[in-house]
Design a protein around this motif. Structure first.
Motif, PDB file in Angstrom:
ATOM      1  N   ARG A  93     -38.346-126.843  56.096  1.00 30.43           N
ATOM      2  CA  ARG A  93     -38.631-128.308  55.977  1.00 30.43           C
ATOM      3  C   ARG A  93     -39.904-128.556  55.387  1.00 30.43           C
ATOM      4  N   VAL A  94     -39.872-129.574  54.419  1.00 28.05           N
ATOM      5  CA  VAL A  94     -40.807-129.925  53.515  1.00 28.05           C
ATOM      6  C   VAL A  94     -41.220-131.569  53.663  1.00 28.05           C
ATOM      7  N   VAL A  95     -42.563-131.832  53.752  1.00 36.75           N
ATOM      8  CA  VAL A  95     -43.028-133.106  53.589  1.00 36.75           C
ATOM      9  C   VAL A  95     -43.992-133.183  52.529  1.00 36.75           C
ATOM     10  N   LEU A  96     -43.657-134.242  51.494  1.00 35.39           N
ATOM     11  CA  LEU A  96     -44.450-134.446  50.418  1.00 35.39           C
ATOM     12  C   LEU A  96     -45.302-135.549  50.355  1.00 35.39           C
ATOM     13  N   ALA A  97     -46.234-135.670  51.067  1.00 38.40           N
ATOM     14  CA  ALA A  97     -47.262-136.614  50.977  1.00 38.40           C
ATOM     15  C   ALA A  97     -48.576-136.606  50.411  1.00 38.40           C
ATOM     16  N   ASN A  98     -48.923-135.128  50.027  1.00 32.15           N
ATOM     17  CA  ASN A  98     -50.006-134.901  49.338  1.00 32.15           C
ATOM     18  C   ASN A  98     -49.876-135.397  47.872  1.00 32.15           C
ATOM     19  N   PRO A  99     -50.605-136.249  47.278  1.00 27.54           N
ATOM     20  CA  PRO A  99     -50.650-136.760  46.010  1.00 27.54           C
ATOM     21  C   PRO A  99     -50.886-135.590  44.953  1.00 27.54           C
ATOM     22  N   LEU A 100     -51.732-134.570  45.550  1.00 26.40           N
ATOM     23  CA  LEU A 100     -51.947-133.309  44.505  1.00 26.40           C
ATOM     24  C   LEU A 100     -50.981-132.455  44.301  1.00 26.40           C
ATOM     25  N   THR A 101     -50.064-132.601  45.186  1.00 24.46           N
ATOM     26  CA  THR A 101     -48.657-131.822  44.992  1.00 24.46           C
ATOM     27  C   THR A 101     -47.916-131.799  43.844  1.00 24.46           C
ATOM     28  N   THR A 102     -47.866-130.835  42.764  1.00 26.62           N
ATOM     29  CA  THR A 102     -47.425-131.097  41.467  1.00 26.62           C
ATOM     30  C   THR A 102     -46.015-130.362  41.509  1.00 26.62           C
ATOM     31  N   ASP A 103     -45.185-130.864  40.494  1.00 27.12           N
ATOM     32  CA  ASP A 103     -43.888-130.053  40.370  1.00 27.12           C
ATOM     33  C   ASP A 103     -44.023-128.550  40.179  1.00 27.12           C
ATOM     34  N   ALA A 104     -45.527-128.271  39.518  1.00 29.12           N
ATOM     35  CA  ALA A 104     -45.367-126.726  39.251  1.00 29.12           C
ATOM     36  C   ALA A 104     -45.609-126.129  40.472  1.00 29.12           C
ATOM     37  N   ILE A 105     -46.449-126.985  41.511  1.00 28.18           N
ATOM     38  CA  ILE A 105     -46.758-126.239  42.846  1.00 28.18           C
ATOM     39  C   ILE A 105     -45.224-126.045  43.576  1.00 28.18           C
ATOM     40  N   LEU A 106     -44.324-127.040  43.523  1.00 26.07           N
ATOM     41  CA  LEU A 106     -43.116-126.915  44.090  1.00 26.07           C
ATOM     42  C   LEU A 106     -42.003-125.814  43.651  1.00 26.07           C
ATOM     43  N   GLU A 107     -42.476-125.605  42.211  1.00 30.86           N
ATOM     44  CA  GLU A 107     -41.692-124.368  41.585  1.00 30.86           C
ATOM     45  C   GLU A 107     -42.158-123.213  42.192  1.00 30.86           C
ATOM     46  N   SER A 108     -43.640-122.929  42.162  1.00 28.76           N
ATOM     47  CA  SER A 108     -44.107-121.746  42.817  1.00 28.76           C
ATOM     48  C   SER A 108     -43.670-121.487  44.135  1.00 28.76           C
ATOM     49  N   VAL A 109     -43.571-122.648  44.990  1.00 27.21           N
ATOM     50  CA  VAL A 109     -43.131-122.207  46.375  1.00 27.21           C
ATOM     51  C   VAL A 109     -41.561-121.795  46.410  1.00 27.21           C
ATOM     52  N   LEU A 110     -40.775-122.024  45.628  1.00 26.69           N
ATOM     53  CA  LEU A 110     -39.424-121.492  45.578  1.00 26.69           C
ATOM     54  C   LEU A 110     -39.545-119.966  44.886  1.00 26.69           C
ATOM     55  N   GLU A 111     -40.479-120.087  44.023  1.00 23.04           N
ATOM     56  CA  GLU A 111     -40.640-118.531  43.388  1.00 23.04           C
ATOM     57  C   GLU A 111     -41.156-117.710  44.559  1.00 23.04           C
ATOM     58  N   GLU A 112     -42.158-118.063  45.276  1.00 23.68           N
ATOM     59  CA  GLU A 112     -42.869-117.060  46.528  1.00 23.68           C
ATOM     60  C   GLU A 112     -41.690-116.707  47.243  1.00 23.68           C
ATOM     61  N   GLN A 113     -40.825-117.635  47.517  1.00 22.10           N
ATOM     62  CA  GLN A 113     -39.650-117.370  48.497  1.00 22.10           C
ATOM     63  C   GLN A 113     -38.883-116.468  48.030  1.00 22.10           C
TER      64      GLN A 113
END
Lengths: 542, 542
Positions: free
Chosen positions: B501-521
């Motif tokens: 489950r992902v909640v995207l309310a932090n304005p500092l969360t970038t697409d690059a960070i989201l990509e890194s989440v998937l990579e880490e998983q």
């Protein structure tokens, strides 16, 4: 995206990322606020003279501001319109309510709390704050129940139990305790699946009774009435028992009330003892109440929101005897633990009792998890327990003991001053650090005692007018502050009279300040000839 | 008094009086804490690697500290053992819960809040904070209900009414709304003096019904279940209605559920619509629910704890259509208003409805007073509304609009990334800024759809094991964080499966960070051959 939107967006990112370097705008604002606060708090003034109606004008726009405002502009507004118009609750002359001085170390530590913004509902959003909160509850549970090391070792971090529940304040604590008591009394039993599942209506049918009653002294805090309403018991089933002449619950009245409840086909759900009533600071006979609760087989709750920390005092803890037999005990940390507003707790004798109010959810709070949210009435909550932890360690038992002992001593001094004063009458002598008194000058006092009942009643009403006027004038002048309430002392045949109420928990309040409170009240009274004349007339009557 | 006691006393006075000059010890500690916090918050790490069991060791002493501790020593302990072991909820990689970045201006402003330590239960202990809180409630009431100027002028500061009630969070807000709904339905009527006085048992006898039901989607927050328990309705009378394939309450199911309730001799007390479900961020069909509530003649409550601020967005507010017909609406300020933890509210369509839950007391909250405590569930409360006031003015409608729009856009981007990814499956597409997905690699996906039901079920269970293990590994590594929950999507015949489950309310969360989440998983998954092997076996089976 328009250029303006781009600019707003850039600004937005900045407010979420800017560092707090002292040279930054925010660093300067922070320092500026610090200076202003120090200025405000050092002035020994309780409040500015502006009326509420005047202040309301600055807070009357119901439109959402369309454009962002600079932090510096907003801060100027807040300093002029909010800070300057606040009540200085920590002023040594503010002795009317349960707000008091705050140890200054709370300020830098509170910064950690705000900046980390943990959510103690769940370990995933609070980590170390979870064991910290459980430790705070264990320390206070031990203060009340004094169980042994083995007991605390096994329960302090055991997820299936709780030594207590942290919450935003005493009202939620009392509600939580009575919720637990209700659900335990109406627990699953045979075919009946418990009140949490089946509700109050079926629970009463199962118990074959007409209602569940809560019995408490008439001096109880109004949160008990609110809890009884919320829980579906109905305020008719809150039995307010008349206290004795010392404002402690009268055990004979209590026994009779219990019998009446049972004769009406109802069940006694809980007895509530008060350890430090809000109005007079008195402590109910907890030992005798515990005996009675045991005999009836009902829940015994003690509302020690105010008086709880008296247990830190070797000289005074005897006053709380019997509290260790309570099933649940409310203590407010934002009162005599000197923590900022928004911190209360309820402690449980049986750490497993909490299962009566447990709730789970799939996305958080899975059964067996250590999430505190499984058994708190509130959901998302800040890590306020950290400031309690700080107080317990930095002030220490000896520190709290001194604060408690000093407050009790100071209240005794003030009571002596009032008793010796020609214009004032002590109404309730302090047991802890709370007392009440009123205006009742020597030239009236003897007449009042010997007057016929209807004349005495009239005199008391005229005295009420003076007391209300003085309290309001003093509040408006803003130099010192006492509150007022209504009591029905035996010496006036139970007639309701208005009294000044004083709470002495601020270590900076000196005897000199207390003298000045009485002097200021005398000055106000001197200007109130229109209220004194009717009294003189009554006295002059043959 | 002994010499040692004297010394302790002197120290005590000092902690209550010391000024915050930068050169003082406390000034230095304050600066030190500020630097440390900046350091902690600038690190893009979610949490340290220490386990909860390890951390518990530092918080396991249940003895009350006897002697006072120096503030500096205590602060060192807190920095090492608490700050360093906290969760960095504001980290852009912390996208698992509803905690988010905090605007830094909240820090200096929160200092005002803590230092002034106002108690908003009563004007005498809060003064300007009382009109400020009422203004905040008026602005948000206007956001929801958009009544005219005359309406707000007459109610904003009218003591006999309330445009809403401020509280510590959404759970208390939902409880307050349902308490009000219950007391309105069971209002005084002829001989019957109302549920607040007579309780639930007599109320149901008076209404001649067997129970009061609350109907809500199965996606409801667990606070609704808690409220139903507390209020004495019983959880059997919380009717959880199955949602449609888009996780919105299914209107036909809701209609059938209402009919069933009435057939059982019960009354529908309230329909609850959700504007932003906790798990999937979806919004119920509020307009249709309002129609139904109108037809039944029951209370309509909307839990917009999460989604409320969507109303700030011109592009997205249409999603909330119908919310203005709700009798009460919950909004959490500590969620998408970006205020520190501990600030929620419930808004009322009818400002006079609050009389159903009013409570008075002699010593405070006299009838006719402007004391906010007459109609809040909580008693003593901090002036948290000030920080909402700050957010509304400093960020402004346009600022909040950008935050809302960006979150929704970012969630859409992440959904696209997941859909395009060979290893992951999007489970619920985002309507607002919340989505769910899971591990489900291409080599398995087709087989899962075509497999016999019992094989599919086994495959899903094995997938659940991977999802749980990945979520735990990611949480333990502390670089990024997503949460997990259980859902029953239609595409798997309603079988419960575990999802990220992902909640995207932090304005500092970038697409690059989201990509890194998937990579880490993916990296974590690569190490989990023991969990993948059983899946491969299932796929290989003929």
């Amino acid at each position: 995206m328009t250029e303006q939107a781009q600019a707003t967006l850039q600004n937005l990112y900045r407010i979420f990322t800017v560092s707090e370097a002292p040279s930054s705008t925010l660093g300067k604002i922070d320092k500026d606020i610090g200076d202003d606060l120090a200025g405000f708090l050092q002035k020994h003034v309780v409040a500015s003279g502006a009326t509420l109606a005047e202040i309301e004008r600055d807070f009357s726009d119901s439109h959402m501001p369309e454009q962002p405002t600079f932090v510096s502009n907003y801060t100027s507004f807040i300093k002029d319109k909010l800070l300057a118009q606040s009540v200085h609750t920590a002023s040594p002359g503010f002795i009317g309510h349960m707000t008091s001085a705050m140890p200054y170390f709370m300020l830098p530590l509170a910064r950690i709390l705000i900046a980390l913004n943990q959510n103690t509902v769940k370990v995933e959003t609070s980590k170390a704050f979870t064991p910290l909160e459980r430790q705070v509850l264990a320390i206070l549970n031990r203060l009340v129940y004094a169980r042994d090391d083995a007991f605390y070792s096994s329960f302090i971090h055991d997820s299936r139990s709780a030594l207590g529940v942290f919450c935003s304040g005493g009202t939620i604590a009392n509600l939580t305790a009575l919720w637990l008591a209700r659900n335990q009394l109406c627990a699953p039993d045979g075919e009946f699946r418990g009140i949490a599942s089946e509700g109050m209506y079926k629970a009463l049918k199962h118990l074959k009774c007409e209602g569940l009653a809560v019995l408490v002294s008439r001096r109880a805090h109004y949160s008990i009435a609110k809890a009884v309403d919320v829980l579906g018991l109905g305020r008719d089933n809150l039995i307010l028992v008349d206290p004795d002449d010392n404002n402690r619950v009268d055990m004979r009245n209590l026994r009779n009330a219990c019998a009446r409840v049972e004769n009406e086909g109802k069940r006694v759900m809980a007895l509530v003892g008060i350890a430090g009533t809000t109005e007079t600071g008195t402590i109910d006979p907890l030992e005798e109440m515990a005996d009675m609760a045991e005999k009836i087989g009902c829940h015994f709750h003690v509302d020690a929101a105010w008086g709880g920390p008296t247990l830190f005092s070797e000289a005074n803890r005897w006053r709380m005897r019997g509290i260790e037999r309570a099933d649940s005990v409310t203590i407010d940390a934002h009162k005599q633990l000197y923590v900022p507003m928004g911190a209360g707790m309820v402690l449980f004798k049986d750490p497993q009792a909490v299962s009566a109010i447990e709730h789970h959810a799939a996305y958080i709070l899975r059964p067996g998890s250590k999430d505190l949210g499984t058994h708190t009435l509130e959901g998302s909550r800040p890590g306020k327990a950290m400031l309690v932890h700080a107080g317990l360690h930095i002030i220490g038992r000896k520190g709290y003991e001194l604060l408690i002992d000093q407050g009790i001593e100071r209240a005794q001094n003030f009571a002596d001053m009032i008793t010796a004063h020609p214009d004032f009458e002590l109404i309730t002598a302090p047991e802890l650090n709370i007392l009440t008194y009123r205006y009742n000058p020597e030239w009236l006092r003897q007449k009042l005692v010997t007057a016929r009942p209807e004349v005495a009643q009239e005199m008391n009403q005229k005295l009420d007018n003076v007391v209300v006027a003085v309290q309001k004038a003093q509040r408006a002048a803003g130099k010192t502050f006492v509150s007022r309430t209504r009591l029905a002392p035996a010496r006036y045949q139970g007639q309701n009279i208005t009294v000044f109420r004083v709470v002495l928990a601020n270590p900076l309040t000196t005897d000199a300040i207390l003298e000045s409170v009485l002097e200021e009240q005398q000055e106000h009274i001197r200007t109130m000839s229109h209220l004194l004349a009717p009294l003189r007339e009554l006295v002059a009557r043959p």
